[in-house]
Write a protein that holds these residues in place. Structure first.
Motif, PDB file in Angstrom:
ATOM      1  N   PRO B  67      13.038  14.291  -5.291  1.00 49.57           N
ATOM      2  CA  PRO B  67      12.192  13.387  -4.515  1.00 49.57           C
ATOM      3  C   PRO B  67      12.816  13.143  -3.142  1.00 49.57           C
ATOM      4  O   PRO B  67      14.041  13.020  -3.023  1.00 49.57           O
ATOM      5  CB  PRO B  67      12.174  12.113  -5.365  1.00 49.57           C
ATOM      6  N   CYS B  68      11.979  13.086  -2.118  1.00 43.65           N
ATOM      7  CA  CYS B  68      12.459  13.022  -0.731  1.00 43.65           C
ATOM      8  C   CYS B  68      11.540  12.143   0.102  1.00 43.65           C
ATOM      9  O   CYS B  68      10.335  12.137  -0.113  1.00 43.65           O
ATOM     10  CB  CYS B  68      12.496  14.446  -0.157  1.00 43.65           C
ATOM     11  N   VAL B  69      12.103  11.416   1.030  1.00 42.72           N
ATOM     12  CA  VAL B  69      11.303  10.655   1.997  1.00 42.72           C
ATOM     13  C   VAL B  69      11.783  10.989   3.400  1.00 42.72           C
ATOM     14  O   VAL B  69      12.991  11.125   3.635  1.00 42.72           O
ATOM     15  CB  VAL B  69      11.373   9.136   1.719  1.00 42.72           C
ATOM     16  N   ALA B  70      10.822  11.172   4.307  1.00 41.17           N
ATOM     17  CA  ALA B  70      11.142  11.397   5.719  1.00 41.17           C
ATOM     18  C   ALA B  70      11.239  10.045   6.410  1.00 41.17           C
ATOM     19  O   ALA B  70      10.392   9.175   6.212  1.00 41.17           O
ATOM     20  CB  ALA B  70      10.070  12.258   6.373  1.00 41.17           C
ATOM     21  N   LEU B  71      12.276   9.888   7.204  1.00 39.23           N
ATOM     22  CA  LEU B  71      12.556   8.604   7.852  1.00 39.23           C
ATOM     23  C   LEU B  71      12.776   8.802   9.349  1.00 39.23           C
ATOM     24  O   LEU B  71      12.920   9.930   9.819  1.00 39.23           O
ATOM     25  CB  LEU B  71      13.813   7.984   7.219  1.00 39.23           C
ATOM     26  N   ALA B  72      12.845   7.682  10.065  1.00 35.40           N
ATOM     27  CA  ALA B  72      13.096   7.732  11.506  1.00 35.40           C
ATOM     28  C   ALA B  72      14.594   7.901  11.750  1.00 35.40           C
ATOM     29  O   ALA B  72      15.272   7.010  12.247  1.00 35.40           O
ATOM     30  CB  ALA B  72      12.563   6.471  12.175  1.00 35.40           C
ATOM     31  N   GLY B  73      15.111   9.056  11.376  1.00 40.07           N
ATOM     32  CA  GLY B  73      16.536   9.322  11.483  1.00 40.07           C
ATOM     33  C   GLY B  73      17.268   8.963  10.193  1.00 40.07           C
ATOM     34  O   GLY B  73      16.814   8.111   9.426  1.00 40.07           O
ATOM     35  N   ALA B  74      18.420   9.626   9.984  1.00 39.70           N
ATOM     36  CA  ALA B  74      19.281   9.232   8.865  1.00 39.70           C
ATOM     37  C   ALA B  74      19.623   7.748   9.003  1.00 39.70           C
ATOM     38  O   ALA B  74      19.817   7.033   8.013  1.00 39.70           O
ATOM     39  CB  ALA B  74      20.559  10.080   8.863  1.00 39.70           C
ATOM     40  N   GLN B  75      19.660   7.285  10.260  1.00 42.32           N
ATOM     41  CA  GLN B  75      19.954   5.875  10.530  1.00 42.32           C
ATOM     42  C   GLN B  75      19.027   4.937   9.739  1.00 42.32           C
ATOM     43  O   GLN B  75      19.475   3.911   9.224  1.00 42.32           O
ATOM     44  CB  GLN B  75      19.798   5.604  12.028  1.00 42.32           C
ATOM     45  N   ALA B 210      10.982   6.215  -3.996  1.00 43.72           N
ATOM     46  CA  ALA B 210       9.717   5.470  -3.906  1.00 43.72           C
ATOM     47  C   ALA B 210       9.944   4.122  -3.235  1.00 43.72           C
ATOM     48  O   ALA B 210       9.151   3.680  -2.405  1.00 43.72           O
ATOM     49  CB  ALA B 210       9.118   5.282  -5.301  1.00 43.72           C
ATOM     50  N   ARG B 211      11.051   3.483  -3.565  1.00 43.38           N
ATOM     51  CA  ARG B 211      11.338   2.180  -2.974  1.00 43.38           C
ATOM     52  C   ARG B 211      11.688   2.315  -1.489  1.00 43.38           C
ATOM     53  O   ARG B 211      11.240   1.512  -0.662  1.00 43.38           O
ATOM     54  CB  ARG B 211      12.491   1.534  -3.753  1.00 43.38           C
ATOM     55  N   LEU B 212      12.455   3.337  -1.141  1.00 48.21           N
ATOM     56  CA  LEU B 212      12.762   3.573   0.281  1.00 48.21           C
ATOM     57  C   LEU B 212      11.478   3.830   1.063  1.00 48.21           C
ATOM     58  O   LEU B 212      11.297   3.337   2.180  1.00 48.21           O
ATOM     59  CB  LEU B 212      13.714   4.767   0.436  1.00 48.21           C
ATOM     60  N   SER B 213      10.584   4.597   0.455  1.00 49.27           N
ATOM     61  CA  SER B 213       9.326   4.933   1.097  1.00 49.27           C
ATOM     62  C   SER B 213       8.475   3.677   1.309  1.00 49.27           C
ATOM     63  O   SER B 213       7.885   3.486   2.380  1.00 49.27           O
ATOM     64  CB  SER B 213       8.594   5.940   0.207  1.00 49.27           C
ATOM     65  N   GLU B 214       8.447   2.821   0.320  1.00 49.42           N
ATOM     66  CA  GLU B 214       7.717   1.555   0.428  1.00 49.42           C
ATOM     67  C   GLU B 214       8.311   0.693   1.547  1.00 49.42           C
ATOM     68  O   GLU B 214       7.586   0.142   2.378  1.00 49.42           O
ATOM     69  CB  GLU B 214       7.788   0.812  -0.918  1.00 49.42           C
ATOM     70  N   MET B 215       9.637   0.606   1.584  1.00 51.37           N
ATOM     71  CA  MET B 215      10.283  -0.218   2.606  1.00 51.37           C
ATOM     72  C   MET B 215      10.087   0.365   4.005  1.00 51.37           C
ATOM     73  O   MET B 215      10.025  -0.366   4.986  1.00 51.37           O
ATOM     74  CB  MET B 215      11.777  -0.369   2.306  1.00 51.37           C
ATOM     75  N   ALA B 216      10.010   1.685   4.088  1.00 53.21           N
ATOM     76  CA  ALA B 216       9.855   2.321   5.397  1.00 53.21           C
ATOM     77  C   ALA B 216       8.446   2.142   5.952  1.00 53.21           C
ATOM     78  O   ALA B 216       8.227   2.315   7.152  1.00 53.21           O
ATOM     79  CB  ALA B 216      10.195   3.809   5.315  1.00 53.21           C
ATOM     80  N   GLY B 217       7.494   1.805   5.086  1.00 55.21           N
ATOM     81  CA  GLY B 217       6.132   1.563   5.540  1.00 55.21           C
ATOM     82  C   GLY B 217       5.321   2.833   5.675  1.00 55.21           C
ATOM     83  O   GLY B 217       5.815   3.939   5.436  1.00 55.21           O
ATOM     84  N   PRO B 218       4.056   2.679   6.081  1.00 55.57           N
ATOM     85  CA  PRO B 218       3.148   3.828   6.056  1.00 55.57           C
ATOM     86  C   PRO B 218       3.428   4.910   7.101  1.00 55.57           C
ATOM     87  O   PRO B 218       3.098   6.068   6.888  1.00 55.57           O
ATOM     88  CB  PRO B 218       1.767   3.196   6.281  1.00 55.57           C
ATOM     89  N   TRP B 219       4.017   4.533   8.255  1.00 52.44           N
ATOM     90  CA  TRP B 219       4.179   5.517   9.345  1.00 52.44           C
ATOM     91  C   TRP B 219       5.574   5.439   9.954  1.00 52.44           C
ATOM     92  O   TRP B 219       5.734   5.193  11.151  1.00 52.44           O
ATOM     93  CB  TRP B 219       3.125   5.263  10.437  1.00 52.44           C
ATOM     94  N   PRO B 220       6.627   5.676   9.162  1.00 49.57           N
ATOM     95  CA  PRO B 220       7.979   5.553   9.721  1.00 49.57           C
ATOM     96  C   PRO B 220       8.323   6.680  10.701  1.00 49.57           C
ATOM     97  O   PRO B 220       9.178   6.502  11.560  1.00 49.57           O
ATOM     98  CB  PRO B 220       8.891   5.627   8.494  1.00 49.57           C
ATOM     99  N   VAL B 221       7.653   7.821  10.557  1.00 49.18           N
ATOM    100  CA  VAL B 221       7.973   8.982  11.401  1.00 49.18           C
ATOM    101  C   VAL B 221       6.794   9.225  12.353  1.00 49.18           C
ATOM    102  O   VAL B 221       5.645   9.312  11.926  1.00 49.18           O
ATOM    103  CB  VAL B 221       8.230  10.226  10.529  1.00 49.18           C
ATOM    104  N   ALA B 222       7.090   9.328  13.631  1.00 48.11           N
ATOM    105  CA  ALA B 222       6.047   9.516  14.639  1.00 48.11           C
ATOM    106  C   ALA B 222       5.395  10.891  14.500  1.00 48.11           C
ATOM    107  O   ALA B 222       5.983  11.822  13.941  1.00 48.11           O
ATOM    108  CB  ALA B 222       6.646   9.348  16.037  1.00 48.11           C
ATOM    109  N   GLY B 223       4.174  11.003  15.034  1.00 49.88           N
ATOM    110  CA  GLY B 223       3.425  12.252  14.959  1.00 49.88           C
ATOM    111  C   GLY B 223       4.177  13.453  15.516  1.00 49.88           C
ATOM    112  O   GLY B 223       4.257  14.506  14.855  1.00 49.88           O
TER     113      GLY B 223
END
Lengths: 322, 322
Positions: B67-75, B210-223
């Motif tokens: 399982p993987c989530v894309a985020l606004a940087g490893a940060q 899943a929890r990280l994804s929920e905390m990151a919100g619907p659009w953590p990564v820009a288009g």
């Protein structure tokens, strides 16, 4: 994933086709034109200087010298504000944008939805979207200042306020300690039509903004967003022309809807909500013309439309509603 | 704001000049070439389809079906992981990247810094950066799996692991429940040289992601980040060529440093750390040639250099160190 507009891939899955007009959001379909960008916005870590330059333009554009933080969309503010203090009792003026309740609930807040501004009184944290999405209710500054005195923190989400600066509290946020604490959220993506950029702002008292900034981390806004935001907020001509255009076009959209037998509930310069005999049937009628609209899980009659962009989009909508 | 590399505007303020070579970070200075982007990445809300396409490429590039989530940087992962469970006792293998301790402390964790991998044992949450920044220590998969059995959650920050896939735990994250819970962070900005894009990934067990994804919100990564990430992760030729080039160039950088009398402490394909008689003097020597380097508040002798980009940058560094 909560129910949202902008889920155009969902529409494509069901109805097929690749030439959709997405009117399911309040995002301006005639966006500020993104210019060629310098390579450094992609390659370099966003600098303090770039952040400061953006905040300077934001202060001018939103007519506020209050403390301000740039975020990855107003959405990031919605997610961080519930963590500013220990969870307590929140009240939200509804119906409204559903991320506020979701974000507060996730952080352990007890939520009560109220339907009149005065009923927010007594809340530890109160949320008003102004002008409101989806019903378009506009609250005056004074009515908000009045209620601010009776809540712990008043969060005013001004995501659709760009064309109506006279209602904005951004200029007063942070200077209201004695009258109640106000935090104002602004969106960049909607009026400027650049939702993919992920940019928004929070204005408020120094302590709250410092804490939001700390929680957002060192680089919440991407390099391209800093550059595009700075230049777009500085483009006053585009902003004036766009407000004038949107004002004309909302009249046109209301007229098309009236001819289809839909009655205006309310709206902003960026979207209009209508009462229809059957919202699902209304959505399907538009979807057959590959026009995607927004209906709501809590209403069988409401449909919301953003404004079409170019002439071809207006023509297709007119035909679908005729 | 914590002490970081990449603060090039700070260097400009002190030493003046506008033609700086920023070697203060581990960001590749010969970045993946960003192509012209379709307008929709700016205008539209990021779609599920775009997110899925990116995650598919990430799974291939990082050789993981976890399982993987894309985020606004490893940060963003560093900031969210401390909120996955109630704060307890965390141990961090140091010296290392300072955002881990800062983010954990902000969320109420008690932190102990340890200097040997085995001393992480007993922690509720343990952090290892592999390969490590700034000393370049590489831990084997087996050594990490061994310690994972003795901690609550093992966070492995693989921000600099792209050229050394043999050390990565991304492929095993999420499948280790019985041996301890592992979360792996990956950075996009460093190896691909696009830190301004703000993109990173977390791999782990389904519940944590899943929890990280929920905390990151619907659009953590820009288009634009979704589009650029997808295309760049898919460009295997560029990745192979870049690893080969970096391997050669680290040898060259070590040779230049040796001639200046600096001894190698360690490093990765993207940066090298050296012991000097006087780190501040070493930094100033480079700064006079408008080359910005990284020194550390906790060391009077260490200096870290990223790799120069083009020939002109290599020439200027060679001259400054000769």
């Amino acid at each position: 994933m909560r129910d949202h507009g902008g889920n155009i891939d969902h529409a494509q899955e069901i109805w097929g086709g690749t030439n959709w007009i997405d009117l399911s959001t309040g995002i301006n379909r005639r966006p500020w034109p993104v210019p060629a960008l310098p390579a450094r916005v992609w390659t370099d870590l966003p600098t303090h200087a770039a952040k400061s330059a953006l905040l300077k333009e934001a202060a001018r554009a939103f007519a506020s010298d209050a403390p301000c933080v740039a975020l990855a969309g107003a959405q990031q503010g919605i997610q961080l504000i519930p963590r500013l203090c220990a969870p307590g009792y929140a009240r939200i003026l509804t119906p409204t944008y559903n991320e506020h309740a979701a974000a507060l609930r996730t952080e352990g807040w007890q939520i009560q939805e109220v339907s009149a501004l005065v009923d927010l009184a007594g809340a530890d944290l109160a949320v008003v979207v102004n002008p409101n999405n989806p019903d378009g209710t506009h609250h005056t500054r004074q009515s908000l200042l009045d209620i601010a005195r009776h809540v712990g923190v008043l969060v005013v989400d001004e995501s659709f306020a760009d064309p109506v600066p006279e209602v904005s509290l951004a200029g007063l946020a942070g200077n209201l300690k004695t009258e109640g604490n106000v935090i104002v959220l602004r969106s960049f993506g909607k009026f400027w039509g650049l939702a993919g950029v992920r940019l928004g702002f929070a204005f408020g008292d120094g302590a709250s903004i410092a804490r939001l900034s700390e929680m957002a981390g060192p680089w919440p806004v991407a390099g391209p967003a800093l550059e595009i935001g700075r230049a777009a907020l500085n483009d006053c001509d585009w902003q004036h022309e766009t407000v004038a255009r949107l004002a004309q076009e909302t009249v046109r959209l209301d007229a098309l809807a009236a001819r289809a037998g839909w009655s205006l509930i309310g709206g902003t310069h960026l979207f209009r909500s209508y009462a229809t005999p059957d919202a699902l049937a209304a959505r399907d009628r538009l979807a057959r013309a590959q026009i995607w609209s927004r209906i709501f899980p809590w209403s069988t009659t409401w449909i919301r439309l953003g404004l079409p962009g170019d002439v071809a989009e207006w023509d297709r909508l007119a035909q679908a509603l005729s």
